[in-house]
Scaffold this active site. Structure first.
Site, PDB file in Angstrom:
ATOM      1  N   CYS A  92       0.360  10.419   4.453  1.00  0.00           N
ATOM      2  CA  CYS A  92       0.172  10.932   3.090  1.00  0.00           C
ATOM      3  C   CYS A  92       0.740  12.336   2.897  1.00  0.00           C
ATOM      4  O   CYS A  92       0.982  12.751   1.764  1.00  0.00           O
ATOM      5  CB  CYS A  92      -1.316  10.954   2.735  1.00  0.00           C
ATOM      6  SG  CYS A  92      -2.132   9.362   2.878  1.00  0.00           S
ATOM      7  N   HIS A 352      -0.771   8.070  -6.423  1.00  0.00           N
ATOM      8  CA  HIS A 352      -0.560   8.583  -5.064  1.00  0.00           C
ATOM      9  C   HIS A 352       0.473   7.723  -4.332  1.00  0.00           C
ATOM     10  O   HIS A 352       0.123   6.915  -3.480  1.00  0.00           O
ATOM     11  CB  HIS A 352      -1.905   8.588  -4.333  1.00  0.00           C
ATOM     12  CG  HIS A 352      -1.871   9.108  -2.937  1.00  0.00           C
ATOM     13  ND1 HIS A 352      -0.842   9.874  -2.430  1.00  0.00           N
ATOM     14  CD2 HIS A 352      -2.772   8.964  -1.905  1.00  0.00           C
ATOM     15  CE1 HIS A 352      -1.100  10.178  -1.163  1.00  0.00           C
ATOM     16  NE2 HIS A 352      -2.264   9.624  -0.834  1.00  0.00           N
ATOM     17  N   CYS A 382      -5.267  15.534   2.235  1.00  0.00           N
ATOM     18  CA  CYS A 382      -5.823  14.875   3.406  1.00  0.00           C
ATOM     19  C   CYS A 382      -4.814  13.832   3.864  1.00  0.00           C
ATOM     20  O   CYS A 382      -3.959  13.393   3.080  1.00  0.00           O
ATOM     21  CB  CYS A 382      -7.164  14.221   3.099  1.00  0.00           C
ATOM     22  SG  CYS A 382      -7.086  12.797   1.989  1.00  0.00           S
ATOM     23  N   GLY A 384      -4.326  10.222   6.329  1.00  0.00           N
ATOM     24  CA  GLY A 384      -4.921   9.169   7.114  1.00  0.00           C
ATOM     25  C   GLY A 384      -4.749   9.383   8.603  1.00  0.00           C
ATOM     26  O   GLY A 384      -3.771   9.974   9.050  1.00  0.00           O
TER      27      GLY A 384
END
Length: 395
Positions: A92, A352, A382, A384
């Protein structure tokens, strides 16, 4: 060796499309090429051959992004073949990682002009088939989706690490006592702020629609949603006592974003006033199941490197992977004024597209600082499998 200042001259992005929506007919390498070309077209004084490298984030890479989508974008955008391209994957955080790596190269003198960005087509992410362990298998073979989440997981990974992303958000909600109502209210605010920002033209300076596609603004914004509508959605990950739903989580998306980064010499060549200057960055790790809290320490470290505090921030783009995750981070930053976070809406409303989101956040912060005329901004995500990434910008 002196460290050079790094400036963001411009930043663009596509409107963000929903899964299976308006941009699902567009290949990811074409999305990437589109924003690269738009940046170059918007800097007519810059000779494209002066671009030292193109850095692109891409969280998938298994399909039409063709492993090195940055190089594909260079060629498809019509840039000189002498311009190289490198693709980066920090899941991400890939798009923001591309910005950081490009800035680092410029700061160290390895480049003077660079493009950094990210792309993802979650709609077009392929299924993959593992090779059989022996020839001529008689049984059925399993296809794995590459759209999102764990796949072909190593059995040596502890089970508590490999929970779904949604279950990870539930764990953050458990830790901080975040209720379903709080998450839905956060999601509703994201939609309302994004809709208002579009209505007021706040995204006009950065969004470049894809030619031939009928999509002029972010496709997942729900102007008419309400607490009642969000409250009717069932929990997606826990059937008993769950709080995370499709309404208070970011959707699956398609899109691309790119930024033009330069040093002082490159700035003179563009003849442009910079949007912002890159000040500092930081990356940190955390237990994989608590990935949602990854930005907590990364943000503190980035601010420390920049010699700044939460009180110095004028805007903060925090990626909204889940409302629970965002609220969990905010709970651990009591010094931060939540009113400056995602003032134009966040990923729950905007979307996203994994590899593009970090570049979108950085570009949005840069444009917000330019519109304000001065200030300090921060972009963070954040990631993953338990990481956090943050970037401090100033004007």
């Amino acid at each position: 060796m002196s460290i050079r200042d790094v400036y963001i001259v411009d930043a663009v992005r596509t409107p963000i499309g929903k899964f299976g929506g308006a941009l699902s007919s567009v290949r990811p390498d074409d999305l990437a090429a589109h924003v690269v070309k738009a940046l170059v077209d918007r800097a007519p004084a810059l000779d494209p051959a002066r671009i030292d490298d193109v850095y692109f984030g891409d969280a998938n890479g298994a399909g039409e992004d063709n492993r090195d989508v940055a190089r594909m974008a260079v060629l498809l955008a019509g840039l000189p073949a002498s311009v190289p391209g490198v693709t980066l994957n920090r899941l991400c955080g890939s798009g923001l990682e591309a910005v950081i790596q490009a800035a680092r190269a410029i700061a160290l003198g390895d480049a003077s002009v660079a493009i950094a960005g990210g792309v993802e087509s979650m709609s077009r992410a392929p299924w993959v088939l593992q090779k059989p362990e022996r020839a001529f298998p008689a049984g059925h073979q399993q296809l794995h989706s590459t759209t999102l989440g764990w796949r072909m997981t190593n059995p040596r990974m502890p089970a508590e690490w490999t929970v779904s992303l949604g279950e990870g958000a539930e764990l953050v909600a458990d830790r901080h006592g975040i209720t379903r109502e709080q998450q839905d209210a956060f999601a509703l605010a994201s939609h309302r702020k994004a809709a208002e920002a579009w209505d007021k033209g706040r995204y006009d300076a950065e969004v470049v629609p894809y030619e031939g596609v009928d999509l002029l603004r972010d496709e997942c914004i729900r102007d008419a949603t309400s607490m009642e509508a969000l409250g009717r959605l069932k929990p997606s990950f826990r059937t008993d006592g769950g709080t995370v739903t499709a309404g208070n989580a970011s959707p699956l998306n398609d899109g691309a974003a790119a930024l033009l980064l330069v040093d002082e010499a490159g700035l003179r060549e563009t003849g442009r006033e910079p949007l912002a200057r890159i000040r500092a960055s930081a990356v940190t790790g955390i237990e994989p199941q608590l990935f949602g809290l990854g930005p907590v320490e990364a943000v503190r470290r980035a601010l420390g490197k920049a010699g700044r505090s939460f009180a110095d921030l004028t805007t903060f783009e925090l990626n909204e992977a889940f409302a629970a995750q965002s609220l969990g981070c905010l709970a651990e930053w009591p010094e931060l004024d939540p009113a400056i976070v995602n003032p134009l809406g966040g990923a729950i409303a905007i979307g996203h597209p994994l590899g593009a989101s970090g570049a979108r956040l950085a570009g949005s912060v840069a444009h917000q600082l330019a519109a304000a005329g001065s200030g300090t901004g921060l972009a963070a995500l954040c990631i993953g499998v338990g990481q956090g990434l943050a970037l401090v910008l100033e004007r």
